[in-house]
Write a protein that holds these residues in place. Structure first.
Motif, PDB file in Angstrom:
ATOM      1  N   PHE A 294      49.042  76.617 114.367  1.00  0.00           N
ATOM      2  CA  PHE A 294      50.339  76.342 113.761  1.00  0.00           C
ATOM      3  C   PHE A 294      50.166  75.755 112.362  1.00  0.00           C
ATOM      4  O   PHE A 294      49.588  74.675 112.193  1.00  0.00           O
ATOM      5  N   ARG A 295      50.621  76.491 111.359  1.00  0.00           N
ATOM      6  CA  ARG A 295      50.561  76.033 109.967  1.00  0.00           C
ATOM      7  C   ARG A 295      49.130  75.649 109.569  1.00  0.00           C
ATOM      8  O   ARG A 295      48.186  76.373 109.873  1.00  0.00           O
ATOM      9  N   PHE A 296      48.964  74.495 108.896  1.00  0.00           N
ATOM     10  CA  PHE A 296      47.631  74.098 108.423  1.00  0.00           C
ATOM     11  C   PHE A 296      47.681  72.654 107.974  1.00  0.00           C
ATOM     12  O   PHE A 296      48.750  72.035 107.897  1.00  0.00           O
ATOM     13  N   ASN A 297      46.502  72.106 107.658  1.00  0.00           N
ATOM     14  CA  ASN A 297      46.403  70.738 107.153  1.00  0.00           C
ATOM     15  C   ASN A 297      45.758  70.752 105.766  1.00  0.00           C
ATOM     16  O   ASN A 297      46.327  71.273 104.827  1.00  0.00           O
ATOM     17  N   ASP A 298      44.547  70.226 105.656  1.00  0.00           N
ATOM     18  CA  ASP A 298      43.890  70.153 104.352  1.00  0.00           C
ATOM     19  C   ASP A 298      43.122  71.424 103.986  1.00  0.00           C
ATOM     20  O   ASP A 298      42.452  71.447 102.954  1.00  0.00           O
ATOM     21  N   GLU A 299      43.241  72.465 104.815  1.00  0.00           N
ATOM     22  CA  GLU A 299      42.561  73.728 104.492  1.00  0.00           C
ATOM     23  C   GLU A 299      42.989  74.288 103.141  1.00  0.00           C
ATOM     24  O   GLU A 299      42.264  75.073 102.527  1.00  0.00           O
ATOM     25  N   ILE A 300      44.135  73.879 102.667  1.00  0.00           N
ATOM     26  CA  ILE A 300      44.646  74.384 101.395  1.00  0.00           C
ATOM     27  C   ILE A 300      43.651  74.157 100.255  1.00  0.00           C
ATOM     28  O   ILE A 300      43.512  74.995  99.365  1.00  0.00           O
ATOM     29  N   ASP A 301      42.910  73.038 100.296  1.00  0.00           N
ATOM     30  CA  ASP A 301      41.950  72.745  99.228  1.00  0.00           C
ATOM     31  C   ASP A 301      40.775  73.721  99.254  1.00  0.00           C
ATOM     32  O   ASP A 301      40.301  74.165  98.213  1.00  0.00           O
ATOM     33  N   GLU A 302      40.316  74.065 100.456  1.00  0.00           N
ATOM     34  CA  GLU A 302      39.236  75.048 100.582  1.00  0.00           C
ATOM     35  C   GLU A 302      39.710  76.431 100.155  1.00  0.00           C
ATOM     36  O   GLU A 302      38.952  77.201  99.540  1.00  0.00           O
ATOM     37  N   VAL A 303      40.950  76.763 100.480  1.00  0.00           N
ATOM     38  CA  VAL A 303      41.501  78.064 100.106  1.00  0.00           C
ATOM     39  C   VAL A 303      41.584  78.204  98.588  1.00  0.00           C
ATOM     40  O   VAL A 303      41.214  79.236  98.019  1.00  0.00           O
ATOM     41  N   ILE A 304      42.064  77.165  97.928  1.00  0.00           N
ATOM     42  CA  ILE A 304      42.154  77.202  96.464  1.00  0.00           C
ATOM     43  C   ILE A 304      40.777  77.447  95.856  1.00  0.00           C
ATOM     44  O   ILE A 304      40.616  78.284  94.967  1.00  0.00           O
ATOM     45  N   ALA A 305      39.774  76.736  96.356  1.00  0.00           N
ATOM     46  CA  ALA A 305      38.412  76.903  95.835  1.00  0.00           C
ATOM     47  C   ALA A 305      37.889  78.310  96.094  1.00  0.00           C
ATOM     48  O   ALA A 305      37.246  78.922  95.221  1.00  0.00           O
ATOM     49  N   ALA A 306      38.159  78.855  97.282  1.00  0.00           N
ATOM     50  CA  ALA A 306      37.654  80.178  97.632  1.00  0.00           C
ATOM     51  C   ALA A 306      38.342  81.285  96.849  1.00  0.00           C
ATOM     52  O   ALA A 306      37.709  82.278  96.464  1.00  0.00           O
ATOM     53  N   LEU A 307      39.641  81.142  96.604  1.00  0.00           N
ATOM     54  CA  LEU A 307      40.328  82.122  95.763  1.00  0.00           C
ATOM     55  C   LEU A 307      39.843  82.039  94.319  1.00  0.00           C
ATOM     56  O   LEU A 307      39.693  83.047  93.634  1.00  0.00           O
ATOM     57  N   ALA A 308      39.581  80.817  93.880  1.00  0.00           N
ATOM     58  CA  ALA A 308      39.142  80.621  92.491  1.00  0.00           C
ATOM     59  C   ALA A 308      37.750  81.175  92.241  1.00  0.00           C
ATOM     60  O   ALA A 308      37.497  81.755  91.174  1.00  0.00           O
ATOM     61  N   ASP A 309      36.833  81.009  93.199  1.00  0.00           N
ATOM     62  CA  ASP A 309      35.464  81.493  92.968  1.00  0.00           C
ATOM     63  C   ASP A 309      35.266  82.944  93.403  1.00  0.00           C
ATOM     64  O   ASP A 309      34.171  83.497  93.272  1.00  0.00           O
ATOM     65  N   GLY A 310      36.320  83.559  93.941  1.00  0.00           N
ATOM     66  CA  GLY A 310      36.254  84.965  94.304  1.00  0.00           C
ATOM     67  C   GLY A 310      35.659  85.251  95.667  1.00  0.00           C
ATOM     68  O   GLY A 310      35.593  86.412  96.082  1.00  0.00           O
ATOM     69  N   SER A 311      35.241  84.221  96.398  1.00  0.00           N
ATOM     70  CA  SER A 311      34.646  84.458  97.714  1.00  0.00           C
ATOM     71  C   SER A 311      35.687  84.868  98.752  1.00  0.00           C
ATOM     72  O   SER A 311      35.352  85.447  99.784  1.00  0.00           O
ATOM     73  N   LEU A 312      36.959  84.552  98.494  1.00  0.00           N
ATOM     74  CA  LEU A 312      38.056  85.028  99.334  1.00  0.00           C
ATOM     75  C   LEU A 312      38.812  86.087  98.544  1.00  0.00           C
ATOM     76  O   LEU A 312      39.517  85.776  97.583  1.00  0.00           O
ATOM     77  N   TYR A 313      38.643  87.339  98.951  1.00  0.00           N
ATOM     78  CA  TYR A 313      39.267  88.458  98.244  1.00  0.00           C
ATOM     79  C   TYR A 313      40.514  88.890  99.002  1.00  0.00           C
ATOM     80  O   TYR A 313      40.429  89.376 100.135  1.00  0.00           O
ATOM     81  N   ALA A 314      41.681  88.704  98.380  1.00  0.00           N
ATOM     82  CA  ALA A 314      42.937  88.985  99.076  1.00  0.00           C
ATOM     83  C   ALA A 314      43.963  89.695  98.203  1.00  0.00           C
ATOM     84  O   ALA A 314      45.104  89.892  98.628  1.00  0.00           O
ATOM     85  N   ASP A 315      43.595  90.118  97.000  1.00  0.00           N
ATOM     86  CA  ASP A 315      44.555  90.728  96.083  1.00  0.00           C
ATOM     87  C   ASP A 315      45.363  91.881  96.692  1.00  0.00           C
ATOM     88  O   ASP A 315      46.571  91.994  96.424  1.00  0.00           O
ATOM     89  N   PRO A 316      44.759  92.766  97.514  1.00  0.00           N
ATOM     90  CA  PRO A 316      45.541  93.888  98.049  1.00  0.00           C
ATOM     91  C   PRO A 316      46.705  93.479  98.939  1.00  0.00           C
ATOM     92  O   PRO A 316      47.595  94.290  99.205  1.00  0.00           O
ATOM     93  N   VAL A 317      46.703  92.222  99.410  1.00  0.00           N
ATOM     94  CA  VAL A 317      47.798  91.765 100.272  1.00  0.00           C
ATOM     95  C   VAL A 317      49.114  91.737  99.492  1.00  0.00           C
ATOM     96  O   VAL A 317      50.190  91.963 100.053  1.00  0.00           O
TER      97      VAL A 317
END
Length: 351
Positions: A294-317
């Motif tokens: 259900f939802r999330f907690n502090d994972e948002i900080d890891e997500v920001i870092a992963a999107l910024a460094d390109g390790s999380l590729y999600a543009d096609p979404v």
């Protein structure tokens, strides 16, 4: 110093089938609030439910409500108390406000489960918690997360839903080297696939009713795709982990059938309130672990870092983008999962 308007264009749900793009007031900010100029907002399933049904699950509209919680933008005016980012800072928004509510017990390290937790753009309580689909909005600085220069505001529009996906994968445990089945390849399902890919899942099998979401699923990391109607093929997957993100009991049944004995099923899609049919006997005899997310907690900080460094590729979404003034058209597109993934509203040219 930026001169702020007293109102700006917003997207407001008045009742079932009654969505309006209209001026909303910008009140004076409280000392701990920054004024954020919203750049992009992603249309979520809950926004669609408020528009179509006047309710999202048991959260029923009792008055007009500004929608939106998947928002990013730039601080137009910093908080008067000196907290939070300076004016001109690009930010993502964590839309939750944990609270004790009625005092019901919950794990202190999981504030997303706090009984009094509120969320931007939610009718769970009355007065409703107003959302952030407006050109300018006052937000508590504790909600704001500064964005790295390498992360564009448009790409950062995925931060909130990607955090939901990241939390769901964390609930699955260690997925490295495992076969994973994802039921429902809409925006959250596709983001789950992207997170699974980053986390080292050996095989990711995506399921959906339509070809467009399956195409997106392949683009972000699915090893193979199956149509939701192919029950035999889904049952033959024998996944170590299944993540259910379709939000209906048929999808949950597919997840249970597709899980290997001793596997784990993470339930992400929010089913309608009340009793739901479920393959409990099969879950028992296979010793499956059924886990909620259900939802999330502090994972948002890891997500920001992963999107910024390109390790999380999600543009096609992200498949469509509309000016906020065209929100009615945008919501219509977002409703059609056979044509769209994540639909964005663009606010910085709305007026």
């Amino acid at each position: 110093m930026t001169t702020l308007p007293t109102q700006s264009l917003g997207v407001v749900a008045h009742a079932a089938g009654d969505l309006r793009v209209e001026p909303v007031a910008l009140a004076p900010a409280r000392p701990d609030e920054a004024v954020v100029e919203i750049a992009y907002g992603g249309i979520c399933g809950s926004d669609l439910h408020y528009w179509q049904h006047g309710a999202a699950g048991e959260s029923i509209l009792k008055a007009p409500m500004l929608l939106g919680h998947e928002v990013v933008g730039t601080v137009a005016a910093a908080a008067a108390d000196g907290s939070g980012p300076a004016a001109g800072t690009a930010v993502a928004v964590h839309p939750a406000t944990p609270g004790p509510g009625d005092g019901s017990k919950y794990p202190s390290d999981r504030p997303n489960l706090s009984p009094g937790c509120t969320y931007l753009g939610s009718a769970a309580r009355f007065p409703h918690t107003e959302g952030a689909f407006a050109r300018y909005i006052n937000l508590p600085t504790r909600m704001l997360r500064e964005l790295p220069e390498s992360l564009t505001l448009r790409r950062a529009a995925l931060v909130e839903p990607a955090s939901v996906a990241w939390h769901a994968v964390s609930r699955a445990g260690d997925v490295a080297g495992k076969r994973v089945l994802v039921i429902g390849s809409g925006p959250i399902g596709a983001l789950i696939i992207a997170v699974l890919k980053r986390a080292g899942a050996a095989e990711i099998v995506a399921v959906d009713m339509h070809e467009k979401p399956l195409e997106i699923a392949r683009d972000v990391g699915a090893s193979r795709t199956l149509m939701a109607t192919d029950a035999e093929a889904i049952a033959a997957v024998e996944a170590d982990v299944c993540l259910e993100s379709s939000g209906n009991h048929y999808g949950l049944a597919s997840a249970v059938r597709g899980a290997a004995r001793g596997g784990r099923v993470v339930m992400v899609g929010l089913l309608p309130s009340g009793e739901q049919p479920a393959l409990i006997s099969l879950a028992i005899t296979r010793e499956l672990e059924l886990v909620g997310s259900f939802r999330f907690n502090d994972e948002i900080d890891e997500v920001i870092a992963a999107l910024a460094d390109g390790s999380l590729y999600a543009d096609p979404v992200m498949t469509h983008e509309y000016a906020a003034a065209d929100a009615l058209e945008a919501f219509g597109m977002a409703r059609d999962s056979s044509q769209s993934g994540k639909v964005l509203l663009r606010f910085n040219d709305a007026e």
